[in-house]
Scaffold this active site. Structure first.
Site, PDB file in Angstrom:
ATOM      1  CE  LYS A  50      -3.989   1.959   2.474  1.00  0.00           C
ATOM      2  NZ  LYS A  50      -4.943   1.757   3.592  1.00  0.00           N
TER       3      LYS A  50
ATOM      4  CB  SER B 104      -8.144   3.665   2.438  1.00  0.00           C
ATOM      5  OG  SER B 104      -7.365   3.049   3.456  1.00  0.00           O
TER       6      SER B 104
ATOM      7  CB  SER C 120      -8.728   0.871   5.393  1.00  0.00           C
ATOM      8  OG  SER C 120      -9.476   2.052   5.482  1.00  0.00           O
TER       9      SER C 120
END
Length: 471
Positions: free
Chosen positions: A78, A153, A177
């Site tokens: 990420k 996210s 997330s």
């Protein structure tokens, strides 16, 4: 041709050892998939230019006998995890050219084990969002249905694995997330206990809530990845010392269901039907399901959306256009701040900074922030009390299946409802996992969430593996 769809970490490791294919062969296979699919999906913001160099290092570890189970395993990162010498931007314009000067704890641990980092995955800007629509690098599409969001996210990390563009991935979970996009993409996603995985080198959103977690196709792979990053770190003041970590114990084989919590508005009928089917499967697997009373848990989302913006306001104050990141010249210092932050941050980030600043302002601090801290403690006590009688608590992961682009982005409150079942685990700091539980009437993936007591990730893995056998 390597069968990427059915590949797992242990299978890849055995293939490496048996000489069926090399680490470089596997890395190239994933790079080819990324080249073919990423233009449509936008899972990756950037593919690292040293992937094959990393692969050679991993091959040398097999040759000299130092290889581990994760050596040569291709991983998506990420875009909020520092990887020394590589750009990390939190998918924000304000950090678009920032290059990490050291490794985050999780990257360091995996690097030492010879993992191969493929690239940085797209995300909602500074992890603020539930759909990966707020990224300054453009939206990410769900590989299962490209007209729908992948969740957020950590949408890019999940999309990378779902499109067979990485074997596993790392995401961060502040209010769901990792778990929500995992459910939307038909994957396993886990949020560990707060303090079990170091946050050192992770771009902060809300420091008392953020936690790094694994994303994988199977519970076993998620467990392997978690075990590799689970450890004490003196660089993180919230890291739990090894001697305080609990040892696995015999399970009661009792699972709690907060029935009242599942009667709220906005929960899709297919989600409730699928949840009932999942409950029956767990009963068939030998678990006793009992109702648990959690009257305070319904306040978790409200508490989350007070504490989180407050911490966002504090954490993002450092991005002032002066020390690093995006900068706009102007005639006065205050104008530099205004222009740099106003043009460097996206709309959702600005919204949460303003909300958090209001919450922390004089006259409202006690009414909102301090009151939420007290309710947070009460929710934690309530959950801990429930775990005296059950091993775990289950809910759907999301109140609805993957939605179409734009369906919720114009209504922030509707978007925030994505976290209704997920926020309690972050508020309490307990571990939780989402595992695929089937599909709805349109064939869209749904997830089952399992929550366990502090530092009892082993319970999640045990129940998760038992459930996987029945799906």
């Amino acid at each position: 041709m390597i069968d990427l769809r059915n590949l797992t970490i242990p299978k890849a490791h055995d293939h490496f050892k048996n000489g069926d294919f090399t680490v470089t062969d596997l890395a190239n296979e994933y790079l080819n998939v990324i080249k073919e699919k990423n233009g449509d999906i936008n899972a990756y913001i950037e593919v690292y230019d040293d992937v094959l160099t990393q692969a050679k290092v991993a091959e040398d570890m097999f040759k000299n006998g130092t290889a581990t189970l994760l050596t040569g395993i291709p991983i998506a990162l990420k875009d909020n995890m520092l990887f020394d010498g590589h750009i990390v931007s939190a998918s924000s314009k304000i950090l678009e050219n920032y290059k990490a000067t050291y490794d985050s704890f999780v990257v360091k641990e995996l690097k030492e084990q010879g993992a191969v980092f493929l690239g940085r995955a797209n995300m909602d800007e500074f992890a603020m969002g539930s759909s990966t629509e707020t990224s300054a690098q453009g939206i990410t599409r769900n590989p299962i249905d490209i007209t729908r969001v992948p969740g957020g996210s950590s949408g890019g990390s999940c999309a990378a694995v779902a499109m067979q563009g990485a074997l596993v991935a790392l995401g961060s979970d502040t209010g769901g997330s990792v778990r929500q996009p995992a459910a939307f993409c038909g994957l396993v996603g886990m949020k560990p206990t707060y303090g079990s995985v170091s946050r050192s080198g992770i771009i902060a959103m809300a420091s008392s809530l953020d936690q790094v977690g694994p994303i994988a196709k199977t519970v076993a792979d998620a467990e392997i990845l978690f075990n590799a990053i689970n450890g004490y770190d003196k660089m993180d003041a919230t890291s739990t010392p090894i001697e305080l970590r609990l040892k696995p114990t015999v399970l009661k084989k009792r699972i709690g269901i907060p029935r009242e919590f599942l009667k709220g508005d906005g929960i899709d009928n297919d989600v409730l039907k699928n949840f009932d089917e999942a409950c029956q499967k767990l009963t068939n697997a030998g678990y006793e399901l009992v109702d648990v009373s959690l009257p305070l848990i319904k306040y978790s989302l409200a508490v989350y959306y007070i504490l989180q913006p407050a911490e966002v306001s504090s954490n993002l104050a450092r991005y002032d256009g002066m020390r690093y990141g995006y900068h706009e010249e102007n005639k006065s210092l205050i104008e530099v701040y205004k222009k740099s932050r106003g043009n460097g941050f996206g709309k959702e980030v600005r919204r949460r900074i303003i909300l958090g600043t209001y919450i922390l302002s004089h006259g409202y601090y006690d009414a909102y922030y301090n009151a939420s801290v007290l309710v947070r403690k009460a929710i934690r006590r309530e959950l801990m009390s429930a775990f005296d009688d059950v091993d775990a608590i289950i809910t759907p992961t999301s109140p609805f299946p993957p939605f179409k682009f734009g369906a919720k982005s114009k209504d922030p409150v509707s978007m925030y409802m994505s976290d209704i079942f997920l926020a309690p685990a972050n508020i309490a700091g307990i571990p939780a996992i989402s595992i695929p539980s089937g599909v709805n009437s349109e064939g869209l993936p749904l997830g089952l969430q399992i929550m366990a007591p502090f530092l009892r990730e082993d319970i999640l893995f045990t129940i998760g593996k038992d459930f996987e056998k029945l799906v």
